[in-house]
Design a protein around this motif. Structure first.
Motif, PDB file in Angstrom:
ATOM      1  N   LEU A 194       0.821  -1.203   0.000  1.00  0.00           N
ATOM      2  CA  LEU A 194       0.000   0.000   0.000  1.00  0.00           C
ATOM      3  C   LEU A 194       0.854   1.251   0.000  1.00  0.00           C
ATOM      4  CD1 LEU A 194      -2.811  -0.670   2.572  1.00  0.00           C
ATOM      5  CD2 LEU A 194      -2.996  -0.282   0.139  1.00  0.00           C
ATOM      6  N   ILE A 195       1.870   1.229   0.850  1.00  0.00           N
ATOM      7  CA  ILE A 195       2.674   2.426   1.015  1.00  0.00           C
ATOM      8  C   ILE A 195       3.446   2.726  -0.250  1.00  0.00           C
ATOM      9  CG2 ILE A 195       4.651   3.328   2.294  1.00  0.00           C
ATOM     10  CD1 ILE A 195       3.486   1.878   4.711  1.00  0.00           C
ATOM     11  N   LYS A 196       3.862   1.659  -0.945  1.00  0.00           N
ATOM     12  CA  LYS A 196       4.639   1.875  -2.159  1.00  0.00           C
ATOM     13  C   LYS A 196       3.767   2.195  -3.364  1.00  0.00           C
ATOM     14  CE  LYS A 196       7.216  -1.806  -1.503  1.00  0.00           C
ATOM     15  NZ  LYS A 196       8.212  -2.867  -1.630  1.00  0.00           N
ATOM     16  N   LYS A 197       2.527   1.755  -3.336  1.00  0.00           N
ATOM     17  CA  LYS A 197       1.740   1.841  -4.560  1.00  0.00           C
ATOM     18  C   LYS A 197       0.548   2.800  -4.484  1.00  0.00           C
ATOM     19  CE  LYS A 197       4.354  -1.249  -6.339  1.00  0.00           C
ATOM     20  NZ  LYS A 197       4.218  -2.676  -6.298  1.00  0.00           N
ATOM     21  N   GLU A 242      10.574   3.693   0.482  1.00  0.00           N
ATOM     22  CA  GLU A 242      11.820   3.104   0.002  1.00  0.00           C
ATOM     23  C   GLU A 242      12.271   1.936   0.857  1.00  0.00           C
ATOM     24  OE1 GLU A 242      14.572   6.381  -0.212  1.00  0.00           O
ATOM     25  OE2 GLU A 242      12.966   7.591  -1.048  1.00  0.00           O
ATOM     26  N   GLU A 243      11.835   1.924   2.121  1.00  0.00           N
ATOM     27  CA  GLU A 243      12.422   0.959   3.045  1.00  0.00           C
ATOM     28  C   GLU A 243      11.582  -0.280   3.298  1.00  0.00           C
ATOM     29  OE1 GLU A 243      15.455   0.876   4.496  1.00  0.00           O
ATOM     30  OE2 GLU A 243      15.937   2.532   3.171  1.00  0.00           O
ATOM     31  N   HIS A 293      12.861   0.939   9.942  1.00  0.00           N
ATOM     32  CA  HIS A 293      14.305   1.074   9.820  1.00  0.00           C
ATOM     33  C   HIS A 293      15.067   0.068  10.656  1.00  0.00           C
ATOM     34  CE1 HIS A 293      14.671   4.585   7.268  1.00  0.00           C
ATOM     35  NE2 HIS A 293      13.535   4.963   7.795  1.00  0.00           N
ATOM     36  N   PHE A 294      14.516  -0.254  11.800  1.00  0.00           N
ATOM     37  CA  PHE A 294      15.183  -1.236  12.660  1.00  0.00           C
ATOM     38  C   PHE A 294      14.219  -2.387  12.888  1.00  0.00           C
ATOM     39  CE2 PHE A 294      16.382   3.056  13.932  1.00  0.00           C
ATOM     40  CZ  PHE A 294      17.747   3.037  13.722  1.00  0.00           C
ATOM     41  N   VAL A 332       8.316  11.865  15.171  1.00  0.00           N
ATOM     42  CA  VAL A 332       9.253  10.890  14.608  1.00  0.00           C
ATOM     43  C   VAL A 332       8.658  10.248  13.362  1.00  0.00           C
ATOM     44  CG1 VAL A 332      10.407   8.684  15.031  1.00  0.00           C
ATOM     45  CG2 VAL A 332      10.367  10.430  16.808  1.00  0.00           C
ATOM     46  N   ASP A 358       8.835   9.954   4.686  1.00  0.00           N
ATOM     47  CA  ASP A 358       9.277   9.887   3.298  1.00  0.00           C
ATOM     48  C   ASP A 358      10.175   8.697   3.015  1.00  0.00           C
ATOM     49  OD1 ASP A 358       7.824  12.089   2.751  1.00  0.00           O
ATOM     50  OD2 ASP A 358       9.476  13.497   3.035  1.00  0.00           O
ATOM     51  N   THR A 359      10.707   8.102   4.060  1.00  0.00           N
ATOM     52  CA  THR A 359      11.600   6.971   3.824  1.00  0.00           C
ATOM     53  C   THR A 359      10.836   5.652   3.754  1.00  0.00           C
ATOM     54  OG1 THR A 359      11.947   6.614   6.184  1.00  0.00           O
ATOM     55  CG2 THR A 359      13.434   8.136   5.090  1.00  0.00           C
ATOM     56  N   LEU A 409      -1.244   6.325  -2.750  1.00  0.00           N
ATOM     57  CA  LEU A 409      -0.975   7.530  -1.979  1.00  0.00           C
ATOM     58  C   LEU A 409      -2.026   7.701  -0.901  1.00  0.00           C
ATOM     59  CD1 LEU A 409       0.515  10.226  -1.609  1.00  0.00           C
ATOM     60  CD2 LEU A 409      -1.126  11.200  -3.185  1.00  0.00           C
ATOM     61  N   ARG A 462       8.844  12.614  10.505  1.00  0.00           N
ATOM     62  CA  ARG A 462      10.205  12.783   9.998  1.00  0.00           C
ATOM     63  C   ARG A 462      10.612  11.610   9.118  1.00  0.00           C
ATOM     64  NH1 ARG A 462      14.087  16.168  12.344  1.00  0.00           N
ATOM     65  NH2 ARG A 462      15.520  15.082  10.965  1.00  0.00           N
ATOM     66  N   LEU A 463      10.170  10.425   9.473  1.00  0.00           N
ATOM     67  CA  LEU A 463      10.588   9.230   8.742  1.00  0.00           C
ATOM     68  C   LEU A 463       9.647   8.886   7.599  1.00  0.00           C
ATOM     69  CD1 LEU A 463      11.713   6.973  11.709  1.00  0.00           C
ATOM     70  CD2 LEU A 463      13.104   8.368  10.199  1.00  0.00           C
TER      71      LEU A 463
END
Lengths: 454, 264
Positions: B98-101, B262-263, B171-172, B252, B258-259, B103, B255-256
């Motif tokens: 969902l997040i990648k495809k 990609e992640e 991220h982690f 937080v 937009d990543t 909006l 801030r994250l």
């Protein structure tokens, strides 16, 4: 409308405006992702530590405008940044630098049915998918029947989506996305996945959107679709806009570049083979089999691997194929005039010699083979250096990759220098015919048969 | 952040549909269906009651009667809290497609996890009421007015932590495993299976740093302890702390944001 007017028009009312967009993808090292939460917390740098180990620049300063109501195509090789561009325009992800501005409601057909939940019914999924795409509940209710009709799922709309075939799934996804009635529709290669009938339906729907003045941005590998459908095209290559403008012109530039690269690759492959000369002086072959004539000893011809052998009283020092360009090349159009040039050096004066040429397709089938003896040549003298040119008026082969045998040998077949399958070339054709040989031909009709286009 | 919250409000229909989907999908194809939402907390309660009244009856002070009700007053909100956090630690990765495809604001996903947990929590309330009636515990109406307020504070706290956890997990990935163990510790560091009065002074100071301690005590005060609600100040402080947690978590997450594409 002249192009200058068009440019002025697009400045006034562009639906999509992309200005000097860079997109850098960061690769985070394993070490960082898996082991540093502790250290990141300890050093109080959770946010600061999210810095990349390596970067990959997917887009390197791309700018373009899409005027309102236009259909715009983006083409390019895999990995050229097309889909990245689309995602930036869709708002999924932000450019690293530069700006992307889109005017109006965007709907992106990036993956059909992304977000469908398999366990619940098609009906509920339509609602949730519609809400995700930014529709209101009432809007969905109003369009619901049309969505279901378009997807041809009237009977199955209350069954859980996991029972759908992949075709049904895609139809439903497409139906929802297209019924968002976007001002700007982004399409990423999704038209390629449906069956023929569905693809037609989608194209009809796109055409309808176009008629209603909606802007469509199409990312596709189907160049045909771009020339047929788009008002303007952009060719992205390794993150850089290489050409933009009239679709036909852009596509041709792109095709020429692709052909050029294939040519270079083949040339590199060709240089590796004869240059290395590893296979020199292998066992002297059976004399009969060295004549490139499939009629006599075809079995051995097929078995023989590529290589070079012979007694070397005479040598072929270089082989070139020259097409219409006049330059040595490895890529030819079907039917093109091609010269095969053999540079020959005799290490001693010879009177018993013949030259042979054979053409093989990728499966190893001999397409044609002959030599000066078969063609009735009578050997005179071979001394010092010389050039043999085998002129082919029309290279009447269908599209494919072919390999070349060339040889200088004694008239009884014992080779002086035999180059087996060392030279590769490619034949291109706009048509995709079957077989190997393409006889020059025409169609004509009489009586009650009428046909045009031939 | 205010703009984000306003945008989130626009997506309320999506959030409520997703919560409904979450609940429907969970129980589809199971025989008991939505009954599980009632049965699960009931079984959990029976297990704890069995352990603490049959196996180790001496583990709690005898004046804490009925102990089953005391347990339930803490376990029910804790289950909401812990399951929401565990689920939201995975929710962005599971919803990667969902997040990648598509909006849409990614915070919808952890929020849906928390709200689905809230609905399950509400399903547990009838059982709680049944217990209150069964044990003839007098609950004053003014105490009951506090109840939704406690739920609200817990909602703010849980959502803040869920946003933080979901964003960090992208991220982690080890946050997931860390969290599972941390929650076990957290459970025992909260006066749920024991009354806070039983903890020695030093330990009690530590427990007081735990925001969930105050929530648990507040729930127990409303549902279990006779007499008027005395935890107003406590609730106010923990409410302010929860709001801070929420702001931090959202910050937080933002801030994250937009990543994520990609992640995941």
């Amino acid at each position: 409308m002249s192009s200058a007017q068009q440019a002025a028009g697009s400045r006034q009312a562009s639906a999509i405006e992309v200005r000097d967009v860079h997109k850098v993808y960061r690769r985070y090292g394993r070490r960082k992702r898996f082991a540093t939460l502790k250290s990141a917390i300890l050093s109080g740098s959770v946010l600061r530590d999210l810095h990349p180990d390596a970067v990959f620049e997917a887009l390197k300063g791309v700018s373009f405008d899409v005027a309102k109501g236009k259909t715009f195509g983006i083409v390019g090789r895999n990995g050229s940044g097309k889909s990245t561009m689309l995602k930036l325009i869709a708002g999924i992800g932000k450019p690293t630098s530069g700006t992307v501005r889109v005017d109006g409601r965007v709907s992106a057909l990036i993956e059909l049915g992304a977000g469908f939940h398999p366990e619940i019914s098609g009906r509920e999924n339509v609602y949730i998918n519609g809400l995700m795409l930014g529709l209101g509940r009432r809007e969905i209710a109003r369009r619901f029947d049309e969505i279901v009709r378009f997807a041809e799922l009237e009977e199955f709309i209350d069954a859980p989506v996991k029972t759908y075939s992949s075709g049904m799934y895609m139809r439903l996804g497409f139906a929802v996305a297209i019924n968002v009635d976007p001002d700007v529709l982004l399409v990423d290669e999704v038209l390629a996945v449906g069956d023929e009938a569905f693809t037609h339906k989608c194209l009809d729907k796109l055409a309808e959107l176009r008629r209603r003045g909606r802007t469509v941005l199409l990312v596709t590998h189907s160049l045909d679709l771009v020339t047929r459908f788009c008002d303007e095209a952009l060719w992205l290559d390794a993150g850089v806009a290489r050409a933009q403008g009239d679709p036909k012109r852009v596509i041709d530039a792109y095709l020429m570049d692709v052909a050029g690269q294939e040519n270079r690759e083949l040339a590199e492959a060709g240089m590796r083979n004869p240059g290395s000369g590893i296979r020199e002086e292998l066992e002297p072959p059976d004399p009969g089999s060295s004549i490139p004539d499939p009629g006599t000893e075809p079995a051995d011809m097929f078995k023989a691997a590529e290589g070079r052998w012979g007694s070397r009283e005479a040598e072929i020092t270089a082989v070139e194929m020259i097409g219409l360009s006049g330059q040595p090349a490895h890529l030819f159009q079907s039917g093109e005039r091609v010269d095969i040039r053999l540079h020959v050096r005799a290490n001693q004066r010879l009177s018993d010699f013949a030259f042979g040429v054979g053409i093989f397709n990728a499966e190893g089938v001999c397409c044609y083979g002959t030599n000066t003896l078969i063609d009735g040549g009578v050997a005179g003298e071979l001394a010092g250096e010389g050039l043999v040119v085998f002129e082919i008026d029309g290279l009447n082969l269908v599209e494919g990759t072919y390999k070349l045998d060339v040889a200088v040998h004694r008239q009884d077949g014992v080779p002086y220098d035999y180059h087996r399958l060392l030279y590769t070339f490619r034949v291109k054709s706009p048509r995709k015919e079957a077989g190997i040989f393409r006889p020059p031909h025409r169609w004509s009709f009489s009586g009650g048969i009428r046909m045009s286009g031939l | 952040m205010l703009a984000n919250l306003r945008q989130l409000f626009r997506y309320r229909a999506l959030i409520s549909s997703l919560v409904a989907r979450e609940l429907k999908a969970r129980y589809r194809a199971s025989t008991l269906g939505v009954v599980w939402s009632f049965v699960n907390p009931l079984l959990l309660l029976l297990i704890y009651t069995f352990v603490f009244t049959v196996v180790m009856p001496a583990a709690h002070p005898p004046e804490l009667q009925p102990f089953a009700l005391f347990l339930f007053a803490g376990i029910l909100p804790w289950t909401w809290f812990s399951s929401s956090l565990l689920e939201s630690s995975n929710v962005l990765i599971a919803g990667g497609n969902l997040i990648k495809k598509v909006l849409f604001p990614a915070e919808v996903l952890p929020i849906v996890s928390v709200l689905a947990g809230l609905v399950h929590f509400c399903f547990g309330l009838p059982i709680l009421v049944a217990f209150l009636i069964y044990y003839r515990v007098p609950v004053s109406p003014t105490d009951l007015l506090w109840f939704p307020l406690i739920v609200l504070v817990q909602l703010v706290l849980t959502t803040g932590l869920a946003l933080l956890v979901s964003a960090l997990t992208v991220h982690f990935r080890d946050v997931r495993d860390l969290l599972a163990n941390l929650l076990t510790l957290w459970f025992f560091a909260t006066p749920i299976i024991y009354p806070i009065s039983q903890a020695p002074g030093r330990v009690r100071q530590v427990l007081n740093l735990n925001p969930f301690t105050h929530l648990a005590v507040a729930y127990q005060d409303v549902l279990f302890r006779p007499g008027p609600f005395t935890q107003g100040t406590r609730l106010l402080v923990v409410g302010i702390a929860s709001a801070l947690v929420f702001v931090t978590g959202y910050f937080v997450f933002d801030r994250l944001r937009d990543t994520f594409a990609e992640e995941v």
